[in-house]
Design a protein around this motif. Structure first.
Motif, PDB file in Angstrom:
ATOM      1  N   VAL A  80     -66.995 -34.322  62.913  1.00  0.00           N
ATOM      2  CA  VAL A  80     -65.916 -35.090  62.736  1.00  0.00           C
ATOM      3  C   VAL A  80     -65.731 -35.383  61.147  1.00  0.00           C
ATOM      4  O   VAL A  80     -66.730 -35.863  60.546  1.00  0.00           O
ATOM      5  N   GLY A  81     -64.496 -34.849  60.949  1.00  0.00           N
ATOM      6  CA  GLY A  81     -64.053 -34.824  59.462  1.00  0.00           C
ATOM      7  C   GLY A  81     -63.906 -36.398  58.860  1.00  0.00           C
ATOM      8  O   GLY A  81     -63.516 -37.346  59.742  1.00  0.00           O
ATOM      9  N   ASN A  82     -63.878 -36.600  57.660  1.00  0.00           N
ATOM     10  CA  ASN A  82     -63.414 -37.946  57.066  1.00  0.00           C
ATOM     11  C   ASN A  82     -61.988 -38.326  57.229  1.00  0.00           C
ATOM     12  O   ASN A  82     -61.131 -37.338  57.394  1.00  0.00           O
ATOM     13  N   GLY A  83     -61.854 -39.460  57.934  1.00  0.00           N
ATOM     14  CA  GLY A  83     -60.593 -39.889  58.486  1.00  0.00           C
ATOM     15  C   GLY A  83     -59.898 -39.231  59.682  1.00  0.00           C
ATOM     16  O   GLY A  83     -58.994 -39.447  59.973  1.00  0.00           O
ATOM     17  N   ARG A  84     -61.060 -38.912  60.448  1.00  0.00           N
ATOM     18  CA  ARG A  84     -60.643 -38.154  61.818  1.00  0.00           C
ATOM     19  C   ARG A  84     -61.248 -39.015  62.921  1.00  0.00           C
ATOM     20  O   ARG A  84     -62.458 -39.779  62.644  1.00  0.00           O
ATOM     21  N   ALA A  85     -60.959 -38.871  64.110  1.00  0.00           N
ATOM     22  CA  ALA A  85     -61.325 -39.599  65.271  1.00  0.00           C
ATOM     23  C   ALA A  85     -61.831 -38.895  66.374  1.00  0.00           C
ATOM     24  O   ALA A  85     -61.095 -37.562  66.569  1.00  0.00           O
ATOM     25  N   VAL A 103     -64.478 -42.542  68.271  1.00  0.00           N
ATOM     26  CA  VAL A 103     -65.345 -42.839  67.190  1.00  0.00           C
ATOM     27  C   VAL A 103     -64.480 -42.686  65.891  1.00  0.00           C
ATOM     28  O   VAL A 103     -64.023 -41.258  65.815  1.00  0.00           O
ATOM     29  N   TYR A 104     -64.250 -43.082  64.944  1.00  0.00           N
ATOM     30  CA  TYR A 104     -63.726 -43.108  63.745  1.00  0.00           C
ATOM     31  C   TYR A 104     -64.594 -42.761  62.708  1.00  0.00           C
ATOM     32  O   TYR A 104     -65.507 -43.590  62.609  1.00  0.00           O
ATOM     33  N   ARG A 105     -64.649 -41.657  61.794  1.00  0.00           N
ATOM     34  CA  ARG A 105     -65.316 -41.565  60.720  1.00  0.00           C
ATOM     35  C   ARG A 105     -64.547 -42.162  59.393  1.00  0.00           C
ATOM     36  O   ARG A 105     -63.312 -41.674  58.947  1.00  0.00           O
ATOM     37  N   LEU A 106     -65.092 -43.345  58.844  1.00  0.00           N
ATOM     38  CA  LEU A 106     -64.448 -44.059  57.925  1.00  0.00           C
ATOM     39  C   LEU A 106     -64.601 -43.577  56.496  1.00  0.00           C
ATOM     40  O   LEU A 106     -64.069 -43.977  55.574  1.00  0.00           O
ATOM     41  N   GLY A 107     -66.088 -43.002  56.480  1.00  0.00           N
ATOM     42  CA  GLY A 107     -66.291 -42.566  55.140  1.00  0.00           C
ATOM     43  C   GLY A 107     -67.702 -41.650  55.199  1.00  0.00           C
ATOM     44  O   GLY A 107     -67.899 -41.181  56.365  1.00  0.00           O
ATOM     45  N   MET A 112     -66.854 -45.913  62.867  1.00  0.00           N
ATOM     46  CA  MET A 112     -66.622 -47.202  63.730  1.00  0.00           C
ATOM     47  C   MET A 112     -66.315 -46.331  65.286  1.00  0.00           C
ATOM     48  O   MET A 112     -65.656 -45.697  65.273  1.00  0.00           O
ATOM     49  N   VAL A 113     -67.456 -47.461  66.043  1.00  0.00           N
ATOM     50  CA  VAL A 113     -67.284 -46.852  67.390  1.00  0.00           C
ATOM     51  C   VAL A 113     -66.322 -47.999  68.178  1.00  0.00           C
ATOM     52  O   VAL A 113     -66.620 -49.054  68.258  1.00  0.00           O
ATOM     53  N   GLY A 169     -48.062 -36.858  57.625  1.00  0.00           N
ATOM     54  CA  GLY A 169     -49.263 -36.264  57.348  1.00  0.00           C
ATOM     55  C   GLY A 169     -50.437 -36.852  58.357  1.00  0.00           C
ATOM     56  O   GLY A 169     -51.482 -35.990  58.413  1.00  0.00           O
ATOM     57  N   LEU A 170     -50.239 -37.796  58.872  1.00  0.00           N
ATOM     58  CA  LEU A 170     -51.288 -38.280  59.772  1.00  0.00           C
ATOM     59  C   LEU A 170     -51.074 -37.569  60.997  1.00  0.00           C
ATOM     60  O   LEU A 170     -50.444 -37.856  61.757  1.00  0.00           O
ATOM     61  N   LYS A 171     -52.371 -36.861  61.293  1.00  0.00           N
ATOM     62  CA  LYS A 171     -52.363 -36.226  62.787  1.00  0.00           C
ATOM     63  C   LYS A 171     -52.749 -36.882  63.887  1.00  0.00           C
ATOM     64  O   LYS A 171     -53.355 -38.139  63.651  1.00  0.00           O
ATOM     65  N   TYR A 172     -52.614 -36.586  65.289  1.00  0.00           N
ATOM     66  CA  TYR A 172     -53.230 -37.021  66.352  1.00  0.00           C
ATOM     67  C   TYR A 172     -54.768 -37.078  65.981  1.00  0.00           C
ATOM     68  O   TYR A 172     -55.473 -36.269  65.613  1.00  0.00           O
ATOM     69  N   TYR A 173     -55.385 -38.199  66.617  1.00  0.00           N
ATOM     70  CA  TYR A 173     -56.632 -38.653  66.405  1.00  0.00           C
ATOM     71  C   TYR A 173     -57.035 -38.485  64.963  1.00  0.00           C
ATOM     72  O   TYR A 173     -58.279 -37.844  64.603  1.00  0.00           O
ATOM     73  N   ALA A 174     -56.517 -38.957  64.237  1.00  0.00           N
ATOM     74  CA  ALA A 174     -56.789 -39.349  62.582  1.00  0.00           C
ATOM     75  C   ALA A 174     -56.545 -40.784  62.373  1.00  0.00           C
ATOM     76  O   ALA A 174     -55.641 -41.150  62.976  1.00  0.00           O
ATOM     77  N   GLY A 175     -57.108 -41.158  61.233  1.00  0.00           N
ATOM     78  CA  GLY A 175     -56.857 -42.636  60.892  1.00  0.00           C
ATOM     79  C   GLY A 175     -57.232 -42.573  59.185  1.00  0.00           C
ATOM     80  O   GLY A 175     -58.170 -41.786  58.757  1.00  0.00           O
ATOM     81  N   LEU A 176     -56.215 -43.609  58.738  1.00  0.00           N
ATOM     82  CA  LEU A 176     -56.290 -43.531  57.056  1.00  0.00           C
ATOM     83  C   LEU A 176     -56.202 -45.041  56.747  1.00  0.00           C
ATOM     84  O   LEU A 176     -55.427 -45.830  57.568  1.00  0.00           O
ATOM     85  N   PRO A 177     -56.641 -45.482  55.762  1.00  0.00           N
ATOM     86  CA  PRO A 177     -56.612 -46.877  55.318  1.00  0.00           C
ATOM     87  C   PRO A 177     -55.090 -46.969  54.522  1.00  0.00           C
ATOM     88  O   PRO A 177     -54.691 -46.009  54.182  1.00  0.00           O
ATOM     89  N   GLY A 178     -54.638 -47.795  54.608  1.00  0.00           N
ATOM     90  CA  GLY A 178     -53.256 -48.323  53.939  1.00  0.00           C
ATOM     91  C   GLY A 178     -52.692 -49.554  54.181  1.00  0.00           C
ATOM     92  O   GLY A 178     -53.599 -50.201  54.532  1.00  0.00           O
TER      93      GLY A 178
END
Length: 371
Positions: A80-85, A103-107, A112-113, A169-178
């Motif tokens: 799971v890459g950074n910023g992906r879920a 599961v989100y990879r935050l860093g 985060m599960v 630019g935010l793909k499906y099953y991705a997350g980013l801080p903002g």
């Protein structure tokens, strides 16, 4: 002695909007605000706003956080890459499903599960137990977050008005801080409705301001508040499983037709591997009951637990059923014997109070949005 249900940070706002509230997994949650059908159709055609603050957030951090998750869960979290879920599951040693998760990879070493509300404590306890021997910390962050979802084809345009995030630019099953309405949030392109949309993780004290900002931004696009009732019919049309219905500890991911989430190729051992290898072999050689869609020929609505029948014999069981606003007919998901699972199979019915109502077997999902 019964305990009072927990309240989300938006409880007073829901009541001010006239929501019908219900106890769900120990939380007082909005079931509907008005018409369930109108809320469902709003998400399919425009946009809907949901309070999902009952979901269970668990943070896993440390040098061996990913090693712990690869051991504890059936998925390959190391990819799971950074910023992906990633959608995955946590299973018992015997392969039974404890819960399905995102599961989100935050860093670099932070994840985060997100567990279902009804299983959050079970998942937390399992992760804590499985963390023994790993240089990683498992933290219960359920009180640290409110979770608001905006779902539907108009949701990108609505959210874009009040965020600095690059939604295009935010793909499906991705997350980013903002920031959303001027406050920090984790913005994830995920959801449980079959539509495009976003889930916003933020501090509880910011929830009401963000909800009101989204309501104002979406006023011209037909955004309305939506409750758990329409969320259930939306996920049912999209063929998405619900824990306690399509997923239980009595089933392995292979029994549920979701064997693809189990990654045997990942390095090291993981909880349930041996049992799941046997389940995978069984699924190939002697398929268990398969999860299928059923569409009613009449108007009677099937409910979970009702028997699926053919030629006077019970061949399966309904796991979820409801009227489908999109199809205009009652629909259901059911586990049926493999011999009756092919789309178009004739002679299948549901035993509704002693009457065998005719149903058509179809492939899941019932509904798929146009990309």
């Amino acid at each position: 002695m019964s305990t009072a249900p927990r309240l989300t940070a938006l409880d007073a706002l829901h009541r001010s909007l006239g929501a019908t509230m219900t106890d769900f997994a120990g939380w007082d949650m909005p079931l509907r605000y008005g018409s369930e059908r109108d809320e469902h159709n709003a998400v399919r055609t425009r946009a809907g706003l949901f309070d999902l603050s009952h979901m269970g957030e668990i943070t896993v951090t440390g040098p061996q956080a990913v090693d712990l998750l690869d051991h504890a869960l059936v998925g390959n979290i190391s990819t799971v890459g950074n910023g992906r879920a990633r959608y995955t599951m946590i299973c018992r040693e015997d392969g039974g499903i404890l819960d399905d998760l995102i599961v989100y990879r935050l860093g670099e070493t932070a994840y985060m599960v997100v567990a279902n509300a009804s299983n959050a404590q079970v998942v937390l306890d399992a992760l804590v137990a499985r963390a023994e021997g790993f240089d990683a910390e498992v933290r219960d962050d359920r009180d640290a977050y409110a979770l608001i979802a905006v779902q539907g084809p108009e949701s990108p345009g609505i959210l874009a008005q009040i965020t600095d995030a690059d939604l295009d630019g935010l793909k499906y099953y991705a997350g980013l801080p903002g920031t959303v309405a001027g406050v920090p949030a984790l913005i994830a392109r995920t959801g449980y409705t079959g539509e495009d949309g976003f889930e916003l993780f933020l501090k509880p004290e910011h929830a009401e301001g963000v909800w009101k900002a989204l309501t104002e931004a979406g006023a011209g696009a037909g955004l309305i508040p939506c409750g758990l009732s329409c969320r259930d019919t939306l996920r049912l049309e999209a063929g998405m499983p619900l824990y306690g219905h399509e997923l239980t500890t009595d089933l392995t991911p292979f029994d549920a037709g979701l064997g693809r989430v189990v990654k045997f190729e990942k390095p090291g051992d993981f909880v349930g591997r041996k049992a799941l290898e046997a389940a995978a072999e069984r699924a190939e050689t002697a398929p268990p009951r398969k999860l299928v869609g059923l569409v009613a020929e009449g108007r009677r609505v099937p409910r979970a637990g009702m028997s699926v029948v053919a030629n006077g014999e019970v061949i399966g069981e309904v796991t979820s059923g409801a009227p489908s606003p999109t199809l205009g007919k009652p629909i259901a998901m059911a586990y049926v014997d493999a011999a009756h699972a092919a789309p178009g199979t004739e002679g299948v019915g549901v035993d509704i109070r002693g009457t065998h109502e005719p149903y058509q077997v179809v492939a899941l999902p019932f509904y798929k949005r146009q990309k």
